[in-house]
Motif scaffolding. Structure first.
Motif, PDB file in Angstrom:
ATOM      1  N   PHE A 214       0.856  -1.188   0.000  1.00  0.00           N
ATOM      2  CA  PHE A 214       0.000   0.000   0.000  1.00  0.00           C
ATOM      3  C   PHE A 214       0.889   1.235   0.000  1.00  0.00           C
ATOM      4  N   PRO A 215       0.656   2.203  -0.914  1.00  0.00           N
ATOM      5  CA  PRO A 215       1.540   3.371  -1.001  1.00  0.00           C
ATOM      6  C   PRO A 215       1.507   4.198   0.271  1.00  0.00           C
ATOM      7  N   ASN A 216       2.717   4.606   0.732  1.00  0.00           N
ATOM      8  CA  ASN A 216       2.858   5.408   1.952  1.00  0.00           C
ATOM      9  C   ASN A 216       2.187   4.729   3.142  1.00  0.00           C
ATOM     10  N   TYR A 217       2.497   3.450   3.281  1.00  0.00           N
ATOM     11  CA  TYR A 217       1.834   2.657   4.323  1.00  0.00           C
ATOM     12  C   TYR A 217       2.119   3.219   5.715  1.00  0.00           C
ATOM     13  N   CYS A 218       3.380   3.579   5.976  1.00  0.00           N
ATOM     14  CA  CYS A 218       3.738   4.085   7.306  1.00  0.00           C
ATOM     15  C   CYS A 218       2.987   5.365   7.635  1.00  0.00           C
ATOM     16  N   PHE A 219       2.854   6.229   6.634  1.00  0.00           N
ATOM     17  CA  PHE A 219       2.138   7.489   6.878  1.00  0.00           C
ATOM     18  C   PHE A 219       0.674   7.237   7.237  1.00  0.00           C
ATOM     19  N   TRP A 220       0.021   6.337   6.486  1.00  0.00           N
ATOM     20  CA  TRP A 220      -1.397   6.104   6.726  1.00  0.00           C
ATOM     21  C   TRP A 220      -1.648   5.373   8.049  1.00  0.00           C
ATOM     22  N   THR A 221      -0.670   4.571   8.502  1.00  0.00           N
ATOM     23  CA  THR A 221      -0.854   3.926   9.811  1.00  0.00           C
ATOM     24  C   THR A 221      -0.733   4.917  10.956  1.00  0.00           C
ATOM     25  N   GLU A 222      -0.010   6.014  10.727  1.00  0.00           N
ATOM     26  CA  GLU A 222       0.155   7.025  11.773  1.00  0.00           C
ATOM     27  C   GLU A 222      -0.841   8.163  11.660  1.00  0.00           C
ATOM     28  N   ILE A 223      -1.726   8.108  10.672  1.00  0.00           N
ATOM     29  CA  ILE A 223      -2.637   9.233  10.438  1.00  0.00           C
ATOM     30  C   ILE A 223      -3.572   9.453  11.609  1.00  0.00           C
ATOM     31  N   GLY A 224      -3.951   8.344  12.291  1.00  0.00           N
ATOM     32  CA  GLY A 224      -4.827   8.495  13.453  1.00  0.00           C
ATOM     33  C   GLY A 224      -4.149   9.207  14.592  1.00  0.00           C
ATOM     34  N   ASN A 225      -2.917   8.802  14.892  1.00  0.00           N
ATOM     35  CA  ASN A 225      -2.173   9.450  15.972  1.00  0.00           C
ATOM     36  C   ASN A 225      -1.879  10.905  15.644  1.00  0.00           C
ATOM     37  N   LEU A 226      -1.512  11.169  14.379  1.00  0.00           N
ATOM     38  CA  LEU A 226      -1.242  12.552  13.976  1.00  0.00           C
ATOM     39  C   LEU A 226      -2.480  13.426  14.090  1.00  0.00           C
ATOM     40  N   SER A 227      -3.626  12.869  13.748  1.00  0.00           N
ATOM     41  CA  SER A 227      -4.875  13.632  13.867  1.00  0.00           C
ATOM     42  C   SER A 227      -5.189  13.920  15.323  1.00  0.00           C
ATOM     43  N   ALA A 228      -4.971  12.910  16.173  1.00  0.00           N
ATOM     44  CA  ALA A 228      -5.232  13.107  17.602  1.00  0.00           C
ATOM     45  C   ALA A 228      -4.295  14.159  18.186  1.00  0.00           C
ATOM     46  N   CYS A 235      -7.253  22.078  20.394  1.00  0.00           N
ATOM     47  CA  CYS A 235      -8.443  22.189  21.243  1.00  0.00           C
ATOM     48  C   CYS A 235      -8.141  22.209  22.735  1.00  0.00           C
ATOM     49  N   ARG A 236      -7.040  21.639  23.184  1.00  0.00           N
ATOM     50  CA  ARG A 236      -6.773  21.558  24.622  1.00  0.00           C
ATOM     51  C   ARG A 236      -5.854  22.678  25.076  1.00  0.00           C
ATOM     52  N   SER A 237      -6.060  23.150  26.333  1.00  0.00           N
ATOM     53  CA  SER A 237      -5.248  24.233  26.879  1.00  0.00           C
ATOM     54  C   SER A 237      -3.932  23.680  27.366  1.00  0.00           C
ATOM     55  N   ARG A 238      -2.855  24.404  27.122  1.00  0.00           N
ATOM     56  CA  ARG A 238      -1.527  23.987  27.541  1.00  0.00           C
ATOM     57  C   ARG A 238      -1.088  24.685  28.838  1.00  0.00           C
ATOM     58  N   GLY A 239      -1.864  25.586  29.380  1.00  0.00           N
ATOM     59  CA  GLY A 239      -1.512  26.294  30.612  1.00  0.00           C
ATOM     60  C   GLY A 239      -1.640  25.401  31.843  1.00  0.00           C
ATOM     61  N   SER A 240      -0.978  25.796  33.001  1.00  0.00           N
ATOM     62  CA  SER A 240      -1.062  25.013  34.245  1.00  0.00           C
ATOM     63  C   SER A 240      -2.439  25.187  34.847  1.00  0.00           C
ATOM     64  N   ARG A 241      -2.963  24.098  35.364  1.00  0.00           N
ATOM     65  CA  ARG A 241      -4.279  24.125  35.978  1.00  0.00           C
ATOM     66  C   ARG A 241      -4.129  24.536  37.437  1.00  0.00           C
ATOM     67  N   GLU A 242      -4.834  25.525  37.852  1.00  0.00           N
ATOM     68  CA  GLU A 242      -4.762  26.029  39.220  1.00  0.00           C
ATOM     69  C   GLU A 242      -6.098  25.856  39.903  1.00  0.00           C
ATOM     70  N   ASP A 243      -6.044  25.671  41.232  1.00  0.00           N
ATOM     71  CA  ASP A 243      -7.284  25.579  41.995  1.00  0.00           C
ATOM     72  C   ASP A 243      -7.947  26.935  42.049  1.00  0.00           C
ATOM     73  N   PRO A 244      -9.238  26.955  42.036  1.00  0.00           N
ATOM     74  CA  PRO A 244      -9.922  28.251  42.103  1.00  0.00           C
ATOM     75  C   PRO A 244      -9.539  29.008  43.353  1.00  0.00           C
ATOM     76  N   PRO A 245      -9.291  30.280  43.223  1.00  0.00           N
ATOM     77  CA  PRO A 245      -8.860  31.080  44.395  1.00  0.00           C
ATOM     78  C   PRO A 245      -9.983  31.185  45.422  1.00  0.00           C
ATOM     79  N   THR A 246      -9.576  31.317  46.705  1.00  0.00           N
ATOM     80  CA  THR A 246     -10.561  31.474  47.782  1.00  0.00           C
ATOM     81  C   THR A 246     -10.793  32.952  48.030  1.00  0.00           C
ATOM     82  N   TYR A 247     -11.843  33.230  48.761  1.00  0.00           N
ATOM     83  CA  TYR A 247     -12.120  34.633  49.085  1.00  0.00           C
ATOM     84  C   TYR A 247     -11.052  35.162  50.022  1.00  0.00           C
ATOM     85  N   ARG A 248     -10.655  36.406  49.855  1.00  0.00           N
ATOM     86  CA  ARG A 248      -9.654  37.018  50.721  1.00  0.00           C
ATOM     87  C   ARG A 248     -10.209  37.191  52.143  1.00  0.00           C
TER      88      ARG A 248
END
Length: 268
Positions: A214-228, A235-248
């Motif tokens: 199959f032409p470009n077999y390696c590429f097509w087997t990795e297409i799912g991972n590349l899409s993910a 779509c996902r945020s790369r920033g650090s997740r922090e707990d919501p701040p409490t009232y002062r």
């Protein structure tokens, strides 16, 4: 520089003259009104030229043969578009193609030949007139000629009516494919070429076996991972997740209750 032989030039010249003559047979019909639009309409009958169409009819003891030709001498009679021939061989001119009228519809054409031989007793002795209704039939270039009627029981405007089926008067069928359909066909064709040529290259040149063909077999087997990975990046945020701040001013730890001292209960 070599020059072409004279016989080739002569053959090309004869071919050009023949084609020009063949494409102008309908111009032999002389239109009554001689308008450009009627000339264009008449040109669609070019495939029907240079041939006689015949029909027979029998009324009582009289039997007639009608001969029709598009812009040509029907039954060999000069300028005759439609001729009636009796059993005795006598010819009667019904319509003259030097006096032609034409009416075009969506899928039909009415050809009218005027200037026929005058009636002897009927129709106030006016000249005969032939009307040929040519209807669309895509299954045949030209069907048989049919006699419909001879209307001569009136004082004026008598006529002979004939029918003929032909594909020459059929409207042009336009492509019904939409832009999306055309793009889909092109993409499918390109995909098929890609798969076939790639498969042959992998098998014959590279020497691959099994699924590796199959032409470009390696590429097509990795297409799912590349899409993910792409979806995760977009779509996902790369920033650090922090707990919501409490009232002062409000501690999150539970408040310690003050120790109760009961020294005042001891006797002095």
């Amino acid at each position: 520089m070599a020059h072409p032989p004279c016989w080739r030039l002569l053959a090309v010249f004869i071919l050009m003259v023949t084609e020009a003559h063949a494409s102008g047979n309908t111009t032999r019909c002389r239109l009554v009104h001689n308008t450009t639009s009627e000339s264009k309409v008449l040109s669609v009958l070019e495939p029907l030229t240079n041939q006689n169409f015949t029909a027979k009819t029998k009324v009582a003891d009289e039997e007639y043969t009608y001969v029709f030709q598009v812009c040509g001498d029907a039954d060999g009679m000069k300028d005759a578009g439609l001729v009636q021939r009796g059993k005795d061989g006598k010819q009667v001119l019904i319509g003259n193609y030097s006096l032609t009228q034409v009416v075009r519809g969506s899928d039909w054409l009415l050809l009218i030949y005027l200037g026929g031989e005058k009636y002897h007793e009927h129709c106030s002795k006016e000249p005969r007139k032939a009307m040929i209704m040519i209807s669309c039939d895509r299954s045949k270039v030209a069907g048989p000629l049919t006699v419909v009627l001879e209307d001569r029981e009136r004082d004026t405007e008598c006529f002979y009516l004939f029918e003929l089926d032909s594909s020459a008067v059929c409207p042009v069928i336009e492509s019904r494919l939409s832009t999306g359909s055309i793009l889909l066909i092109v993409c499918s064709s390109c995909l098929a070429v890609y798969l076939i040529t790639g498969f042959l290259y992998q098998r014959l040149i590279v020497g691959a076996k099994g699924v590796e063909q199959f032409p470009n077999y390696c590429f097509w087997t990795e297409i799912g991972n590349l899409s993910a990975d792409g979806c995760d990046f977009v779509c996902r945020s790369r920033g650090s997740r922090e707990d919501p701040p409490t009232y002062r001013g409000v501690s999150t730890e539970p408040l310690e209750e003050p120790e109760e001292r009961d020294d005042h209960l001891l006797p002095m």
